[in-house]
Write a protein that holds these residues in place. Structure first.
Motif, PDB file in Angstrom:
ATOM      1  N   LYS A  29      24.693  21.851 -30.484  1.00  0.00           N
ATOM      2  CA  LYS A  29      24.844  23.704 -30.387  1.00  0.00           C
ATOM      3  C   LYS A  29      26.868  23.436 -30.451  1.00  0.00           C
ATOM      4  O   LYS A  29      26.991  22.003 -30.664  1.00  0.00           O
ATOM      5  N   LEU A  57      18.870  19.178 -30.488  1.00  0.00           N
ATOM      6  CA  LEU A  57      19.282  21.322 -31.291  1.00  0.00           C
ATOM      7  C   LEU A  57      20.863  20.179 -30.454  1.00  0.00           C
ATOM      8  O   LEU A  57      21.055  20.100 -29.495  1.00  0.00           O
ATOM      9  N   GLN A  59      19.177  20.015 -40.012  1.00  0.00           N
ATOM     10  CA  GLN A  59      18.282  21.154 -41.167  1.00  0.00           C
ATOM     11  C   GLN A  59      19.201  22.682 -39.808  1.00  0.00           C
ATOM     12  O   GLN A  59      19.152  22.370 -38.734  1.00  0.00           O
ATOM     13  N   GLN A  60      19.261  23.396 -40.433  1.00  0.00           N
ATOM     14  CA  GLN A  60      18.934  25.096 -39.899  1.00  0.00           C
ATOM     15  C   GLN A  60      18.384  25.898 -40.683  1.00  0.00           C
ATOM     16  O   GLN A  60      18.063  26.062 -41.580  1.00  0.00           O
ATOM     17  N   ASP A 118      15.411  26.697 -45.113  1.00  0.00           N
ATOM     18  CA  ASP A 118      15.968  25.489 -44.805  1.00  0.00           C
ATOM     19  C   ASP A 118      17.002  25.208 -44.952  1.00  0.00           C
ATOM     20  O   ASP A 118      17.634  24.186 -46.528  1.00  0.00           O
ATOM     21  N   GLY A 163      19.416  29.097 -37.047  1.00  0.00           N
ATOM     22  CA  GLY A 163      20.581  29.037 -36.878  1.00  0.00           C
ATOM     23  C   GLY A 163      22.048  27.775 -36.257  1.00  0.00           C
ATOM     24  O   GLY A 163      22.240  27.298 -36.456  1.00  0.00           O
ATOM     25  N   THR A 164      20.411  27.629 -35.544  1.00  0.00           N
ATOM     26  CA  THR A 164      20.835  25.490 -34.419  1.00  0.00           C
ATOM     27  C   THR A 164      20.686  24.786 -35.024  1.00  0.00           C
ATOM     28  O   THR A 164      19.639  24.857 -35.596  1.00  0.00           O
ATOM     29  N   ILE A 165      21.476  24.026 -35.438  1.00  0.00           N
ATOM     30  CA  ILE A 165      21.289  22.358 -35.993  1.00  0.00           C
ATOM     31  C   ILE A 165      20.433  21.420 -35.165  1.00  0.00           C
ATOM     32  O   ILE A 165      20.445  21.894 -34.054  1.00  0.00           O
TER      33      ILE A 165
END
Length: 430
Positions: A113, A111, A92-93, A169, A139-141
């Motif tokens: 990127k 994480l 998720q982000q 989420d 905004g990081t998945i």
């Protein structure tokens, strides 16, 4: 005659309306002053976002909706995540900066990127002084694994939304609990984006057959082992922040400031009967979360929701999962009514100082007395002389955490003796 009475009647109605509004406003202020705007009870303050057999995600109600006094926390939310052994929180982000603190169990955090880069972290609560924590940029998945075969995982998150006070989420997956956000695009967009027919995209990504029950799912030990090969041992090394630790036989407190987020992270443990002497933070607004145990807290602040020189005490009996907010400059004292431990987040923490009002070390009152002409200032401040004030202050040989039992027992003993004396007097009368 009727025409002459109408304006008077209107004036009377307007007067009554304004009087009613004024009364309602004063009543609301009185109600808020009587309630405790800084206390969030675990029974009715948490809202569940998701729950299944493998765990849950829940969020504390907005601070600014609890009271106008907490408006400076409108950009912060508190989230709790719990999961069973060998489970996975699906990728998720979030539209928020997240600061994760592990309070029990172990976590494997991944994480994702851009440019096929990934970071793997092992986070644990094994450290008795300070649990692991990790920052996740907005905004990081990411996805989260509980790799332990027996112990549940519990994480407290401080969320700093970037769009508005609501947290969202965004899950890639389509489960029985919710749709993937990719499904909301018009049909031609995924077809062009994936260079495939929509039927194939739907079958591979979104088909109902074989869907997971929810966003927390079971994961087998072999998959966990493969993910664990890439993980770093701890997030503390990567943050490399200097810890500030105080403590003694009654309790300990460890604090660390993340300057990039302007947030103080704290972990505190107290033994039953211990008292954290009255103190205050110069700039930080501290959000205190009870992990285990019970405590009595007393906070001194302005009376009512207005500018005033009158003060009152805001008291609460805290237990597991309760939350208490300590505003900057408000003196507070905490007594452990059982063995208890807390997680704390201090907002606006850069250049913050903790000031003690009692105890042998870092006591600001005794600091006044040791300054040039300080005893004269203390003599003007209090009813006793400066020498008497310093003598009183120096009676306490402990610092920060002290024994809260002794004087309470003496007080109870004195009250018991008074009751016995009252009883004897009653006997004489009869």
């Amino acid at each position: 005659m009727m025409r002459a009475r109408v304006p008077l009647l209107l004036l009377g109605i307007l007067f009554l309306a304004s009087l009613s509004a004024s009364f309602a406003t004063s009543l609301r202020e009185e109600e808020e002053s009587q309630d405790n705007p800084f206390y969030f009870n675990s029974d009715n303050s948490w809202n569940t976002l998701f729950k299944n057999q493998y765990g849950h995600i829940r969020v504390l109600q907005r601070f600014d909706q609890q009271s106008k006094r907490l408006q400076n926390l409108e950009d912060y939310r508190l989230v709790e995540f719990r999961s069973k052994p060998e489970t996975l929180l699906l990728p998720q982000q979030a539209d928020a900066e997240l600061l994760l603190v592990v309070r029990s169990g172990r976590a494997l955090l991944v994480l994702v990127k851009p440019d096929d880069r990934r970071e793997y972290f092992f986070l644990t609560s094994d450290n008795p002084i300070f649990s692991d924590h990790q920052k996740i940029p907005a905004g990081t998945i990411f996805y989260l694994v509980n790799p332990d075969p027996k112990e549940d995982l519990r994480i407290i998150q401080l969320a700093m939304p970037v769009n508005n006070p609501q947290i969202h989420d965004f899950f890639l997956s389509s489960t029985e609990a919710q749709q993937s956000y990719l499904q909301e695009f018009s049909k031609h967009i995924p077809e062009a984006s994936f260079n495939s027919k929509f039927e194939e995209i739907n079958r591979v990504l979104f088909a109902e057959e074989g869907q997971q029950e929810g966003v927390i799912v079971n994961i087998d030990s072999e998959q966990i082992e493969e993910l664990s090969k890439h993980a770093k041992s701890s997030s503390r090394k990567s943050l490399s922040k200097q810890d500030n630790t105080i403590g003694n036989e009654f309790g300990n407190l460890t604090e660390r400031t993340d300057n990039s987020l302007n947030v103080l992270i704290s972990s505190m443990e107290m033994k039953e009967g211990a008292l954290f002497v009255p103190h205050y933070y110069s700039k930080a607004i501290v959000i205190l979360v009870v992990n285990e145990g019970e405590a009595h807290v007393e906070l001194v602040g302005p009376k009512g929701n207005k500018e005033t020189l009158e003060f009152e005490s805001y008291r609460a009996e805290l237990s597991k999962d309760d939350v208490f907010v300590i505003p900057a400059a408000y003196p507070v004292a905490i007594k452990a009514t059982s063995n208890v431990n807390f997680t704390g987040f201090g907002i606006n923490a850069n250049n913050n100082n903790r000031n003690l009002l009692a105890g042998k070390t870092d006591n600001v009152i005794s600091s006044i007395g040791r300054a040039l002409d300080g005893k004269d200032v203390l003599g003007l401040t209090f009813s006793g002389s400066g020498e008497e004030v310093m003598k009183l202050i120096n009676k306490q040989s402990g610092s920060y955490f002290v024994d809260g039992h002794h004087h309470q027992q003496e007080q109870q003993k004195g009250s018991h003796q008074q009751e016995q004396q009252k009883g004897r007097k009653g006997a004489f009368v009869y």
